[in-house]
Design a protein around this motif. Sequence first.
Motif, PDB file in Angstrom:
ATOM      1  N   LEU A   5       0.225  -1.731  10.426  1.00 30.51           N
ATOM      2  CA  LEU A   5      -0.138  -0.565  10.030  1.00 30.51           C
ATOM      3  C   LEU A   5      -0.084   0.656  11.008  1.00 30.51           C
ATOM      4  N   ALA A   9      -1.895   5.601   9.847  1.00 31.55           N
ATOM      5  CA  ALA A   9      -2.033   5.299   8.356  1.00 31.55           C
ATOM      6  C   ALA A   9      -3.502   4.781   8.337  1.00 31.55           C
ATOM      7  N   LEU A  19      -3.443   5.363   0.669  1.00 31.97           N
ATOM      8  CA  LEU A  19      -2.286   5.124   1.193  1.00 31.97           C
ATOM      9  C   LEU A  19      -1.186   4.566   0.349  1.00 31.97           C
ATOM     10  N   LEU A  24       3.422   6.108   3.493  1.00 31.28           N
ATOM     11  CA  LEU A  24       3.708   5.078   4.460  1.00 31.28           C
ATOM     12  C   LEU A  24       5.463   5.113   4.759  1.00 31.28           C
TER      13      LEU A  24
END
Lengths: 157, 157
Positions: A5, A9, A19, A24
């Motif tokens: 990640l 994030a 999220l 993303l």
Amino acid sequence: MDNPLPAAARALRAAGHRLTRARLAVLQVLEAEHAGLSPQELYERGRAIYAPLGLVTVYRTLALLDELGLVRRVHSDQERHAYACAGADRHHLLCSGCHRLVEFPCQGLDELVASVQARTGYRITEHLLELTGLCPACQATGGPADPTPHHPAPRGA
Amino acid sequence: MDNPLPAAARALRAAGHRLTRARLAVLQVLEAEHAGLSPQELYERGRAIYAPLGLVTVYRTLALLDELGLVRRVHSDQERHAYACAGADRHHLLCSGCHRLVEFPCQGLDELVASVQARTGYRITEHLLELTGLCPACQATGGPADPTPHHPAPRGA
DNA sequence: GCATAACTGAAAACGGTTGTCAACAAGGGG
DNA sequence: CCCCTTGTTGACAACCGTTTTCAGTTATGC
Ligand SMILES: [Mn+2]
Ligand SMILES: [Mn+2]
Ligand SMILES: [Zn+2]
Ligand SMILES: [Zn+2]
């Protein structure tokens, strides 16, 4: 495809935001390209990662990331703004030939800021530093080898 | 009303451009307000000086002045850009409380620029430095000291 | 004054950005 | 693991700052 990640994030989550796949995708694109991208470009590249991504969501994600200080808005003289990953003591260097944007670490600005602060009484909380010039490649090819020059003609007839 | 011609007016002529009433009005407004003004604001104030002035001409005049380096585009985080008189070693200090914009002289940046130039190989020709913070007045009152003098309510005033 | 090209203003086009709103899905609680 | 809640999404359209268009005007050199 088990990318760790992105730090951004985690920062999103820490700030109480969700999220999502869309976010993303935007983060992934931003991280891959370590320079400035317009919302449109982010949208196009983002759809390669997450097809249903919408342009509006890109705008919203950028606004959110900007609020959290995870991204920085770059003000070129072109019509659209660009966004790039933000970092402490990282500023932007813009090529007037190819319009490529790179970051550079910068020391010595704090000093200057402190001096202005002392002289003016302002409590300075943010700074924007952008340098413009010709990158080595564009210098080699003898100037703007670019289809969309910003200022008409460099003088020199 | 025999104002001495602004230096910018002479620069315009020297560059081979015509000294029109519209341009003079814009220059006069820019000179009076020593801070950032949006094209719309320039248009409104300019019409007080030269009634037939058109907004489009304000845009065109600003573009021309920018080309000649007589004016500088300021990138606040608001939607509209602002323009302010340009000068060597003058940068902008933006108050996040009252949105007032002031200039400050700046030394010590050349050094930094030279360093970046040496490190990156770019030939740097321009720099944009904007500092954001709270002006003394806004620090005192803990907020906008004055109800937004430079950014009046957009619609239906 | 006259000629001429630069310049202008009004209207419309343009395009990046934002608002709207019903559908959706992230993530916590059961 | 499923359900619920609500933050979030995406399509579409409105919005609005900026640019283009174009015919009429004006600054400037002669
Ligand atoms: Mn900008
Ligand atoms: Mn300087
Ligand atoms: Zn380049
Ligand atoms: Zn203030």
